[in-house]
Motif scaffolding. Structure first.
Motif, PDB file in Angstrom:
ATOM      1  N   SER A 132      -0.896 -10.588  45.266  1.00 16.59           N
ATOM      2  CA  SER A 132       0.092 -11.647  45.124  1.00 16.59           C
ATOM      3  C   SER A 132      -0.640 -12.941  44.798  1.00 16.59           C
ATOM      4  O   SER A 132      -1.860 -13.014  44.861  1.00 16.59           O
ATOM      5  CB  SER A 132       0.916 -11.799  46.409  1.00 16.59           C
ATOM      6  N   GLY A 133       0.121 -13.974  44.451  1.00 15.25           N
ATOM      7  CA  GLY A 133      -0.460 -15.268  44.138  1.00 15.25           C
ATOM      8  C   GLY A 133       0.066 -15.807  42.821  1.00 15.25           C
ATOM      9  O   GLY A 133       0.839 -15.155  42.115  1.00 15.25           O
ATOM     10  N   ILE A 134      -0.350 -17.023  42.465  1.00 15.46           N
ATOM     11  CA  ILE A 134       0.137 -17.698  41.268  1.00 15.46           C
ATOM     12  C   ILE A 134      -0.178 -16.894  40.010  1.00 15.46           C
ATOM     13  O   ILE A 134       0.684 -16.667  39.157  1.00 15.46           O
ATOM     14  CB  ILE A 134      -0.473 -19.108  41.167  1.00 15.46           C
ATOM     15  N   ASP A 135      -1.433 -16.452  39.861  1.00 13.29           N
ATOM     16  CA  ASP A 135      -1.817 -15.697  38.675  1.00 13.29           C
ATOM     17  C   ASP A 135      -1.097 -14.356  38.608  1.00 13.29           C
ATOM     18  O   ASP A 135      -0.700 -13.898  37.528  1.00 13.29           O
ATOM     19  CB  ASP A 135      -3.329 -15.445  38.675  1.00 13.29           C
ATOM     20  N   ARG A 156      -2.606 -24.027  32.614  1.00 15.44           N
ATOM     21  CA  ARG A 156      -2.909 -25.166  33.482  1.00 15.44           C
ATOM     22  C   ARG A 156      -4.199 -25.847  33.050  1.00 15.44           C
ATOM     23  O   ARG A 156      -4.957 -25.309  32.254  1.00 15.44           O
ATOM     24  CB  ARG A 156      -3.021 -24.737  34.944  1.00 15.44           C
ATOM     25  N   SER A 215      -8.128 -13.317  34.780  1.00 16.16           N
ATOM     26  CA  SER A 215      -7.680 -14.662  35.149  1.00 16.16           C
ATOM     27  C   SER A 215      -8.860 -15.588  35.413  1.00 16.16           C
ATOM     28  O   SER A 215      -9.996 -15.143  35.567  1.00 16.16           O
ATOM     29  CB  SER A 215      -6.790 -14.602  36.400  1.00 16.16           C
ATOM     30  N   ARG A 265      -8.066 -26.402  43.790  1.00 15.58           N
ATOM     31  CA  ARG A 265      -7.008 -25.817  44.616  1.00 15.58           C
ATOM     32  C   ARG A 265      -7.571 -24.704  45.505  1.00 15.58           C
ATOM     33  O   ARG A 265      -7.141 -24.519  46.633  1.00 15.58           O
ATOM     34  CB  ARG A 265      -5.870 -25.292  43.743  1.00 15.58           C
ATOM     35  N   ASP A 308       1.840 -13.611  39.773  1.00 13.74           N
ATOM     36  CA  ASP A 308       3.226 -13.845  39.348  1.00 13.74           C
ATOM     37  C   ASP A 308       3.309 -13.981  37.827  1.00 13.74           C
ATOM     38  O   ASP A 308       4.233 -13.449  37.191  1.00 13.74           O
ATOM     39  CB  ASP A 308       3.776 -15.111  39.998  1.00 13.74           C
ATOM     40  N   ILE A 309       2.331 -14.683  37.241  1.00 16.32           N
ATOM     41  CA  ILE A 309       2.344 -14.881  35.789  1.00 16.32           C
ATOM     42  C   ILE A 309       2.073 -13.569  35.066  1.00 16.32           C
ATOM     43  O   ILE A 309       2.741 -13.232  34.082  1.00 16.32           O
ATOM     44  CB  ILE A 309       1.325 -15.958  35.390  1.00 16.32           C
ATOM     45  N   TYR A 322      -4.471 -18.250  43.850  1.00 16.76           N
ATOM     46  CA  TYR A 322      -4.153 -17.648  42.559  1.00 16.76           C
ATOM     47  C   TYR A 322      -4.014 -16.133  42.632  1.00 16.76           C
ATOM     48  O   TYR A 322      -3.153 -15.554  41.970  1.00 16.76           O
ATOM     49  CB  TYR A 322      -5.212 -18.043  41.532  1.00 16.76           C
ATOM     50  N   SER A 323      -4.868 -15.486  43.404  1.00 19.46           N
ATOM     51  CA  SER A 323      -4.769 -14.033  43.565  1.00 19.46           C
ATOM     52  C   SER A 323      -5.313 -13.647  44.936  1.00 19.46           C
ATOM     53  O   SER A 323      -6.372 -14.127  45.340  1.00 19.46           O
ATOM     54  CB  SER A 323      -5.527 -13.302  42.456  1.00 19.46           C
TER      55      SER A 323
END
Length: 221
Positions: free
Chosen positions: A41-44, A101, A82, A182, A46-47, A31-32
């Protein structure tokens, strides 16, 4: 089936008077994650980047532990954070943006644990101690057992947010802990510290997070 993912964007309810937001982040792959040059970087991430671009605001990522982040958010010193579940106490001071999510926690233990753990009640009869990060929400069933079952409650050692829980497993203080599934999978696949760890069948689904409105973010569709 498409899953709505747990809300990771939480904004302090009185923040955002200017278009420059401070966002609390921590090492929590996938996520981060911060690289050697200090870039996140990571999923969070990006959001967050997408959100800030949509509302045309500058952003500053500030590295904090989970506990520090929650308190700074409540104090109005952070505008976003996050990886938080909704609880009634947090709703008093925090606005959740989402849903993003669903959150599922898994129990990860060392190979020293030869037993298979499928329910919370299994834990009360085992000769081990488990770690619990301060402030982590593990669901109502867990909270109810902690309140009513002293043997179950005694199996958990509250951990400082600043220290990686895996280090306490390596030191022998606990045999395992709950974390987002995850994250657990990522660490099992990528971290040498997790080489002697395994995921137990016990999982906790904290469910979906409802949409909530933040008055300053009406432009977001």
């Amino acid at each position: 089936m498409l899953k709505l993912l747990l809300c990771i964007l939480i904004l302090f309810i009185h923040a955002v008077s200017a278009c420059e937001l401070k966002v609390g982040v921590r090492e929590y792959p996938p996520y981060s994650h911060k690289d050697s040059e200090g870039t996140w970087s990571g999923i969070d991430i990006d959001i967050f980047n997408y959100l800030m671009a949509e509302i045309k605001c500058d952003k500053e990522y500030i590295e904090v532990s989970f506990g520090q982040g929650v308190q700074l958010l409540k104090d109005g010193k952070l505008d976003g954070l996050s990886q938080m579940s909704i609880t009634q106490d947090r709703l008093k001071a925090i606005e959740f943006i989402g849903p993003i999510r669903s959150e599922t926690l898994s129990l990860i233990t060392s190979n020293e644990v030869i037993e298979t753990i499928t329910t919370f009640k299994n834990i009360a009869g085992l000769p081990y101690f488990f770690g619990k990060r301060k402030g982590t929400y593990i669901g109502e069933e867990f909270n109810e057992l902690v309140r009513k079952n002293q043997v179950f409650a005694s199996k958990f050692i509250e951990m400082d947010n600043a220290n990686p829980r895996i280090d306490l497993v390596i030191k022998g203080r606990v045999v395992g802990f709950f974390d987002e599934q995850r994250f657990n999978k990522y660490m099992l696949d990528n971290s040498h510290k997790y080489i002697n760890m395994k995921v137990q069948p016990l999982k906790i689904n904290n469910g979906l997070v409802k949409n909530s409105k933040y008055s300053e973010l009406k432009s977001i569709k």
